[in-house]
Design an enzyme around this catalytic site. Structure first.
Site, PDB file in Angstrom:
ATOM      1  N   PRO A   2       0.829  -1.202   0.000  1.00 56.73           N
ATOM      2  CG  PRO A   2      -0.725  -1.553   1.693  1.00 56.73           C
ATOM      3  CD  PRO A   2       0.590  -2.029   1.183  1.00 56.73           C
ATOM      4  CD  GLU A   3       3.988   2.404  -3.724  1.00 56.62           C
ATOM      5  OE1 GLU A   3       4.227   3.505  -4.242  1.00 56.62           O
ATOM      6  OE2 GLU A   3       4.400   1.331  -4.190  1.00 56.62           O
ATOM      7  NE  ARG A 113       6.410 -10.078   3.265  1.00 59.13           N
ATOM      8  CZ  ARG A 113       7.120  -9.559   2.270  1.00 59.13           C
ATOM      9  NH1 ARG A 113       6.570  -9.418   1.088  1.00 59.13           N
ATOM     10  NH2 ARG A 113       8.349  -9.199   2.444  1.00 59.13           N
ATOM     11  NE  ARG A 152      20.060  13.917   0.441  1.00 59.43           N
ATOM     12  CZ  ARG A 152      19.077  13.436   1.196  1.00 59.43           C
ATOM     13  NH1 ARG A 152      18.179  14.244   1.695  1.00 59.43           N
ATOM     14  NH2 ARG A 152      18.999  12.156   1.475  1.00 59.43           N
TER      15      ARG A 152
END
Length: 272
Positions: A2-3, A113, A152
């Site tokens: 799930p995002e 899980r 970055r």
DNA sequence: AGTACGTCCTGATCGC
DNA sequence: TGCGATCAGGACGTAC
């Protein structure tokens, strides 16, 4: 996995099925490690009696403020799903936890899980930590994205997965957004041009909104038990599949920070 | 501070 | 056919 779209789909499901207004009668936790705060004993003691005011979302976290002033926070992990049924209805497979309500319905937390987590906190930030901008909000603009990516050197894909950079993206939507934007996942973030950052921001929004609209339709089609299946994304996720974007490339599979990553070498060249 | 990697979990899939 | 090995990855902890 799930995002953001899956969690938002779950939030809309919970609202539409009437979770706000329900009063908790009993919490049954089948896997102790799921409860992050407070202790398991205090969690099951303190949650009952609370009435859910609303269901909100921050990144991949679901936030259910209670009339007690505390907030019940849920994270679905990788395999989590939520359903509300009458308590008497046979439960689906892999239900790890349940929450009974005073109206006779029951929330089922399905989580094969066991990577899901639960909290009961005074301040949601205790559960969520520091979060980046919501990609579907006004806070998410080109300048804000450019700022967090500057200086970055890490691969852009890796940074898209960091929740304090952008809230809610996971492995699939990070790949999909980079694919839509035509940006190689291993490009150093600081090397992206302003135009590329703008394209990436637009692509993130498009990937998420496309998926959300599919979930809205799916809930209508399958109410009151919409399927858990993932909405189809644009990017082909199999090695050597033809690229649907340029029609000439074939998809490559690599690991970026131990995450399976797909890209089209033609659409997404390693150098700009 | 930024970057990279190991850990938690178990169902599904792969290879012999 | 069966069984062990491998894979999947969200978020956090640790190391450098």
């Amino acid at each position: 996995m799930p995002e953001l779209p899956e969690v938002e789909n779950t939030r809309r499901y919970l609202v539409e099925i009437g979770l706000p207004g329900k009063t908790i009668a009993l919490a049954t936790i089948g896997w102790a490690n799921t409860v992050k705060h407070p202790s398991l004993e205090d969690f099951v003691l303190d949650l009952p009696g609370g009435t859910i005011q609303k269901v909100a979302r921050r990144g991949k976290y679901l936030l259910a403020p209670l009339d007690t002033g505390q907030t019940w926070v849920l994270h679905l992990g990788m395999t989590g799903g939520l359903r509300i049924h009458p308590r008497t209805q046979p439960p689906p497979a892999m239900v790890r936890h349940t929450v009974d309500f005073t109206d006779g319905t029951q929330l089922r937390f399905i989580d094969p899980r066991k990577f899901g987590h639960l909290w009961l906190v005074d301040d949601p930030a205790q559960a969520t930590g520091k979060m980046g901008p919501e990609p579907l909000s006004e806070d998410f603009n080109d300048a804000a994205l450019a700022l967090v990516l500057s200086n970055r050197t890490a691969p852009i894909k890796a940074l898209l997965l960091e929740q304090h950079i952008i809230a809610g993206l996971g492995n699939l939507y990070a790949d999909d957004a980079l694919y839509r934007a035509g940006i190689h996942p291993e490009r150093p973030a600081s090397g992206l041009s302003p135009e590329e950052i703008s394209r990436l921001r637009n692509s993130i929004v498009q990937a998420l909104e496309h998926s959300l609209s599919q979930y809205d339709q799916s809930r209508r089609d399958h109410w009151p038990d919409p399927p858990f299946g993932l909405s189809p994304w644009l990017i082909p996720r199999s090695p050597d599949a033809p690229c649907v974007r340029c029609g000439s490339g074939t998809m490559e599979q690599v690991k970026v920070r131990a995450r399976t990553t797909f890209y089209c070498p033609v659409c997404q060249p390693p150098t700009p």
